[in-house]
Design a protein around this motif. Structure first.
Motif, PDB file in Angstrom:
ATOM      1  N   GLU A  56      31.777  -7.194 -25.505  1.00 62.80           N
ATOM      2  CA  GLU A  56      32.575  -8.398 -25.731  1.00 62.80           C
ATOM      3  C   GLU A  56      32.561  -9.307 -24.500  1.00 62.80           C
ATOM      4  O   GLU A  56      33.403  -9.194 -23.611  1.00 62.80           O
ATOM      5  N   HIS A  57      31.572 -10.188 -24.445  1.00 61.46           N
ATOM      6  CA  HIS A  57      31.489 -11.215 -23.398  1.00 61.46           C
ATOM      7  C   HIS A  57      31.190 -12.542 -24.096  1.00 61.46           C
ATOM      8  O   HIS A  57      30.027 -12.988 -24.147  1.00 61.46           O
ATOM      9  N   PRO A  58      32.201 -13.216 -24.670  1.00 65.71           N
ATOM     10  CA  PRO A  58      31.970 -14.382 -25.524  1.00 65.71           C
ATOM     11  C   PRO A  58      31.190 -15.498 -24.845  1.00 65.71           C
ATOM     12  O   PRO A  58      30.277 -16.075 -25.454  1.00 65.71           O
ATOM     13  N   ASN A  59      31.523 -15.817 -23.602  1.00 69.00           N
ATOM     14  CA  ASN A  59      30.823 -16.901 -22.917  1.00 69.00           C
ATOM     15  C   ASN A  59      29.349 -16.575 -22.709  1.00 69.00           C
ATOM     16  O   ASN A  59      28.472 -17.419 -22.928  1.00 69.00           O
ATOM     17  N   PHE A  60      29.073 -15.351 -22.303  1.00 69.41           N
ATOM     18  CA  PHE A  60      27.696 -14.935 -22.026  1.00 69.41           C
ATOM     19  C   PHE A  60      26.867 -14.920 -23.311  1.00 69.41           C
ATOM     20  O   PHE A  60      25.754 -15.465 -23.357  1.00 69.41           O
ATOM     21  N   ALA A 170      28.278 -26.873 -30.209  1.00 70.35           N
ATOM     22  CA  ALA A 170      27.757 -25.612 -30.737  1.00 70.35           C
ATOM     23  C   ALA A 170      28.133 -24.431 -29.852  1.00 70.35           C
ATOM     24  O   ALA A 170      28.397 -23.326 -30.350  1.00 70.35           O
ATOM     25  N   PHE A 171      28.157 -24.632 -28.542  1.00 65.21           N
ATOM     26  CA  PHE A 171      28.535 -23.546 -27.637  1.00 65.21           C
ATOM     27  C   PHE A 171      29.950 -23.048 -27.943  1.00 65.21           C
ATOM     28  O   PHE A 171      30.193 -21.836 -28.056  1.00 65.21           O
ATOM     29  N   PHE A 172      30.888 -23.971 -28.113  1.00 68.99           N
ATOM     30  CA  PHE A 172      32.266 -23.566 -28.372  1.00 68.99           C
ATOM     31  C   PHE A 172      32.439 -23.003 -29.781  1.00 68.99           C
ATOM     32  O   PHE A 172      33.270 -22.109 -29.999  1.00 68.99           O
ATOM     33  N   LEU A 173      31.655 -23.496 -30.737  1.00 64.98           N
ATOM     34  CA  LEU A 173      31.722 -22.925 -32.077  1.00 64.98           C
ATOM     35  C   LEU A 173      31.164 -21.505 -32.098  1.00 64.98           C
ATOM     36  O   LEU A 173      31.682 -20.632 -32.807  1.00 64.98           O
ATOM     37  N   LEU A 174      30.101 -21.269 -31.330  1.00 67.25           N
ATOM     38  CA  LEU A 174      29.576 -19.910 -31.233  1.00 67.25           C
ATOM     39  C   LEU A 174      30.573 -18.979 -30.550  1.00 67.25           C
ATOM     40  O   LEU A 174      30.729 -17.821 -30.949  1.00 67.25           O
ATOM     41  N   GLN A 179      37.692 -17.227 -34.414  1.00 64.60           N
ATOM     42  CA  GLN A 179      39.110 -17.533 -34.233  1.00 64.60           C
ATOM     43  C   GLN A 179      39.487 -18.830 -34.948  1.00 64.60           C
ATOM     44  O   GLN A 179      40.585 -18.931 -35.523  1.00 64.60           O
ATOM     45  N   LEU A 180      38.577 -19.809 -34.938  1.00 65.05           N
ATOM     46  CA  LEU A 180      38.840 -21.065 -35.634  1.00 65.05           C
ATOM     47  C   LEU A 180      38.949 -20.843 -37.140  1.00 65.05           C
ATOM     48  O   LEU A 180      39.828 -21.423 -37.806  1.00 65.05           O
ATOM     49  N   GLU A 182      39.899 -18.096 -38.642  1.00 62.62           N
ATOM     50  CA  GLU A 182      41.172 -17.422 -38.896  1.00 62.62           C
ATOM     51  C   GLU A 182      42.344 -18.403 -38.847  1.00 62.62           C
ATOM     52  O   GLU A 182      43.290 -18.307 -39.641  1.00 62.62           O
ATOM     53  N   LYS A 183      42.303 -19.362 -37.929  1.00 63.48           N
ATOM     54  CA  LYS A 183      43.373 -20.358 -37.861  1.00 63.48           C
ATOM     55  C   LYS A 183      43.368 -21.256 -39.090  1.00 63.48           C
ATOM     56  O   LYS A 183      44.432 -21.611 -39.622  1.00 63.48           O
ATOM     57  N   LEU A 184      42.183 -21.618 -39.565  1.00 64.75           N
ATOM     58  CA  LEU A 184      42.107 -22.423 -40.781  1.00 64.75           C
ATOM     59  C   LEU A 184      42.621 -21.656 -41.991  1.00 64.75           C
ATOM     60  O   LEU A 184      43.319 -22.219 -42.847  1.00 64.75           O
ATOM     61  N   VAL A 185      42.278 -20.381 -42.061  1.00 63.92           N
ATOM     62  CA  VAL A 185      42.794 -19.544 -43.156  1.00 63.92           C
ATOM     63  C   VAL A 185      44.312 -19.469 -43.096  1.00 63.92           C
ATOM     64  O   VAL A 185      45.009 -19.464 -44.117  1.00 63.92           O
ATOM     65  N   TYR A 186      44.854 -19.449 -41.889  1.00 64.21           N
ATOM     66  CA  TYR A 186      46.305 -19.344 -41.714  1.00 64.21           C
ATOM     67  C   TYR A 186      47.041 -20.614 -42.147  1.00 64.21           C
ATOM     68  O   TYR A 186      48.118 -20.547 -42.760  1.00 64.21           O
ATOM     69  N   VAL A 187      46.443 -21.798 -41.881  1.00 68.16           N
ATOM     70  CA  VAL A 187      47.172 -23.046 -42.115  1.00 68.16           C
ATOM     71  C   VAL A 187      46.863 -23.678 -43.474  1.00 68.16           C
ATOM     72  O   VAL A 187      47.684 -24.441 -43.994  1.00 68.16           O
ATOM     73  N   ILE A 188      45.704 -23.400 -44.064  1.00 63.01           N
ATOM     74  CA  ILE A 188      45.361 -24.030 -45.341  1.00 63.01           C
ATOM     75  C   ILE A 188      46.120 -23.328 -46.468  1.00 63.01           C
ATOM     76  O   ILE A 188      46.017 -22.100 -46.622  1.00 63.01           O
ATOM     77  N   PRO A 189      46.859 -24.052 -47.273  1.00 67.54           N
ATOM     78  CA  PRO A 189      47.699 -23.418 -48.308  1.00 67.54           C
ATOM     79  C   PRO A 189      46.964 -23.192 -49.624  1.00 67.54           C
ATOM     80  O   PRO A 189      47.349 -23.728 -50.669  1.00 67.54           O
ATOM     81  N   LEU A 190      45.901 -22.411 -49.583  1.00 68.09           N
ATOM     82  CA  LEU A 190      45.171 -22.097 -50.809  1.00 68.09           C
ATOM     83  C   LEU A 190      45.178 -20.617 -51.135  1.00 68.09           C
ATOM     84  O   LEU A 190      44.675 -20.222 -52.189  1.00 68.09           O
TER      85      LEU A 190
END
Length: 380
Positions: A56-60, A170-174, A179-180, A182-190
């Motif tokens: 687990e080295h997300p930046n690398f 793209a770097f930040f999306l990778l 996590q993004l 999961e946050k969308l799943v948390y806030v979208i009311p579907l």
């Protein structure tokens, strides 16, 4: 209750307004964001493999994945575009010096195929004006590039700026993509299950459409450029790239280039070369489209061929070159939402008990009770 309801609706209205305003703010960067998301989706399996190897080295892992993307995709595309522009400039110079005269090509076709001339005249196409416009258009393109060198330079700068922005996003999306989500799943009311299904469909269709269409385009462009080189047709790389771009349109594609070229070869008396080009275009270039596109695009998107064609054409018409991704993506979302709606609707009908008892399947316990009753009728 009325005050709380008013506050809630006021908050939702402001939330909607702020969200729309933010999306409008991002509108100039739509292309960069779209292709950054596509890169993150396409190279996510590679990043997962790296995480299993190095931990687990997300930046690398995100940096290594993005570097691989640059060397495997970005640099080859830039080199191809450079060669494309060089051959385009060389072709314009040959037209400008008179070595290549588009008007003569039209005259040869008109003399060799008088039936075609009669047909064009019947539908209102003036051959003489077409002959003049062909030369003017070819020269106008080159003169525009020459006279507007500053505008071309600004366009190149904007392209490189969007490319750098795309790689940055793209770097930040990778790195933070999961996590993004999961946050969308948390806030979208579907509903979490529906949202995960939708995100899976989006990722699947983006991966299949980009990989499938780009693979088909590269294969057809390479095959078309190769046969043009073999037949000594001017600027084979230029026409190969044009065929690759047109190959993004299903069922049409590269035929818009190689078929007129074959017609000209017939008109010029080069029957063997023209026949070779027609046979090659139908059996090799066309077969590559008919075989590869359904396998790489239709199967993974789970869309019928006609819907892939219509959504691609509609997407290109609305969004330009990016529409070959956006169009099928909208089509998949359309199908996914209706599938979810149908599933929920049928589940609701089943819950209300509308079906009669004889229509419902017997459970194991019901079958056992019936057998016991038949064996011991006195116990009923």
């Amino acid at each position: 209750m009325k005050v709380e309801e008013l506050e809630r609706w006021t908050f939702l209205i402001i939330l909607t307004f702020v969200s729309c305003l933010f999306l409008f703010l991002l509108q100039p960067f739509f292309e960069s964001i779209l292709w950054a998301c596509i890169i993150a989706i396409l190279f996510h399996p590679m990043q997962m493999w790296l995480e299993r190897k190095v931990g687990e080295h997300p930046n690398f892992t995100a940096l290594i994945t993005l570097t691989a993307c640059v060397f495997l995709v970005v640099i080859p595309v830039l080199l191809l575009l450079t060669s494309f522009l060089q051959q385009g400039i060389a072709l314009y110079q040959r037209i400008d010096t008179g070595e290549i005269q588009p008007a003569q090509y039209i005259d040869r076709i008109r003399q060799a195929f008088p039936v075609a001339q009669e047909f064009l005249e019947r539908i209102g196409v003036d051959i003489s004006s077409l002959r003049e416009n062909a030369t003017k258009a070819a020269l106008a393109t080159g003169s525009f590039l020459t006279q507007n060198a500053v505008a071309v330079g600004v366009g190149t700068f904007n392209f490189l700026l969007k490319l750098a922005l795309m790689l940055y996003i793209a770097f930040f999306l990778l790195r933070d993509g999961r996590q993004l989500i999961e946050k969308l799943v948390y806030v979208i009311p579907l509903g979490d299950e529906r949202e995960r299904l939708l995100f899976q469909n989006i990722a699947g269709v983006a991966r299949a459409t980009v990989k499938g269409n780009l693979v088909v385009a590269m294969v057809q462009g390479a095959l078309g450029g190769f046969i043009f080189w073999v037949l000594d047709i001017p600027a084979p790389l230029l026409w190969g790239v044009v065929m690759a771009v047109l190959s993004l349109i299903p069922a049409v594609g590269a035929g818009l280039i190689w078929l007129p070229a074959a017609v000209y070869l017939y008109a010029d008396g080069q029957w063997a070369e023209a026949s070779i080009l027609v046979a090659y275009g139908i059996l090799v270039i066309g077969l590559a489209d008919n075989v590869l596109r359904p396998i790489l695009v239709g199967r993974d998107t789970k869309l019928p061929d006609w819907m892939v064609l219509l959504s691609t054409l509609g997407g290109i018409g609305l969004f330009g070159i990016n529409g070959f991704v956006v169009g099928p993506l909208i089509a998949v979302l359309f199908v996914a939402f209706w599938q979810i709606f149908g599933k929920d609707l049928n589940a609701g009908v089943a819950d209300t008990g509308v079906n009669n008892d004889h229509d419902q399947p017997k459970t194991e316990s019901d079958t056992t009770k019936n057998q016991t009753a038949n064996e011991n009728p006195t116990k009923q």
